[in-house]
Scaffold this motif. Sequence first.
Motif, mmCIF file in Angstrom:
data_model
loop_
_atom_site.group_PDB
_atom_site.id
_atom_site.type_symbol
_atom_site.label_atom_id
_atom_site.label_comp_id
_atom_site.label_asym_id
_atom_site.label_seq_id
_atom_site.Cartn_x
_atom_site.Cartn_y
_atom_site.Cartn_z
ATOM 1 N N GLY A 165 -6.706 1.865 9.210
ATOM 2 C CA GLY A 165 -6.389 0.639 9.961
ATOM 3 C C GLY A 165 -5.133 0.388 10.482
ATOM 4 N N SER A 166 -5.111 -0.774 11.314
ATOM 5 C CA SER A 166 -4.205 -0.888 12.348
ATOM 6 C C SER A 166 -3.621 -2.580 12.003
ATOM 7 N N SER A 167 -2.208 -2.795 12.162
ATOM 8 C CA SER A 167 -1.486 -4.079 12.065
ATOM 9 C C SER A 167 -0.752 -4.201 13.169
ATOM 10 N N VAL A 246 -0.476 -7.892 8.577
ATOM 11 C CA VAL A 246 -1.418 -8.191 7.386
ATOM 12 C C VAL A 246 -0.860 -8.211 6.081
ATOM 13 N N PHE A 295 -7.761 -4.419 5.928
ATOM 14 C CA PHE A 295 -7.106 -4.614 7.137
ATOM 15 C C PHE A 295 -8.097 -5.835 7.933
ATOM 16 N N ALA A 299 -9.180 -2.995 11.141
ATOM 17 C CA ALA A 299 -9.570 -1.500 10.436
ATOM 18 C C ALA A 299 -10.412 -1.101 11.698
#
Length: 299
Positions: A165-167, A246, A295, A299
Amino acid sequence: MINYKHLHYFHAVATHGTVARAAEQLHVTAQAISMQLQVLEEQLGEELFKKKGRVLELTEAGKTVLRYAEQIFDLGNELEQAVRRGAFTGDETLRVGICDVIAKPMAFRLLQPAREVGLAMRLICREGRFDDLVVDLAAHKLDLVIADQGLPTGGAVRGYTQRLGSSTLTVFGHPELCRAWPGEFPQRLRNAPFLLPGQDAAVHTQLKSWFERHDLRPITVGEFDDGALLKSFASAGTGFMAAPTVLSSIVQLETGLVEVGTIDSIVEHFYAVSVERREGHPAVRRILEGAGAVFGHGA
């Protein structure tokens, strides 16, 4: 195919330095060991020892064989222990390496799905630098590495990288620090004290570039490879810090820090890295499948 006993005799000679001492330790004749070593060398097509005085020293090929032999013995011991523990009844062990820069709440949330089977799941976590953890992964001492980067293309280690995932990043500060450096974000960070993640962190360079683009010139009062230590200094009001958006509610609840602003132009990615033969681990599959919940839409 290489004989396990050949490696056992080879390891004994490498450890004790002479065939005679190895024979005494293993309670076999020196002739038997010499014959087994000769067979192993013929199989590999390389000399494994060279004489130096009264002892035998490993050749470069011998050093390589020794490293692999030790890994094989470790796996053999692991197999034996697993059978004795009753691993065949369904118990699982997952050995995870977690990069120092990964926030502990993030690691906890990502690993939580692995515990779905309850007490039948044994989780072993190791922390360290990405490069060191990848070495252990390649040596099958770990099943999975949670990191902020993936395996490089064309690298020495063949494996599997999947983005979890990313944030974006959010900047946090102690309430007293925020009162001392008021104003609009991000200008309020100009010449302000800031705590940076270490240079191994993927966002380290991105943060410095972002500071330059906005002409902020914050004072770097500390750089930390360990994210938990960085957070402790931030909680004491030493400087502002950045963390994945997140985790904003968790960071504020655990530390008493408050949000200062979000850096939408920096996105931190999180990855699961495994070697090919470990991809089928059921706990790893649960982690990969559960990452989306951590996420959300990121995600």
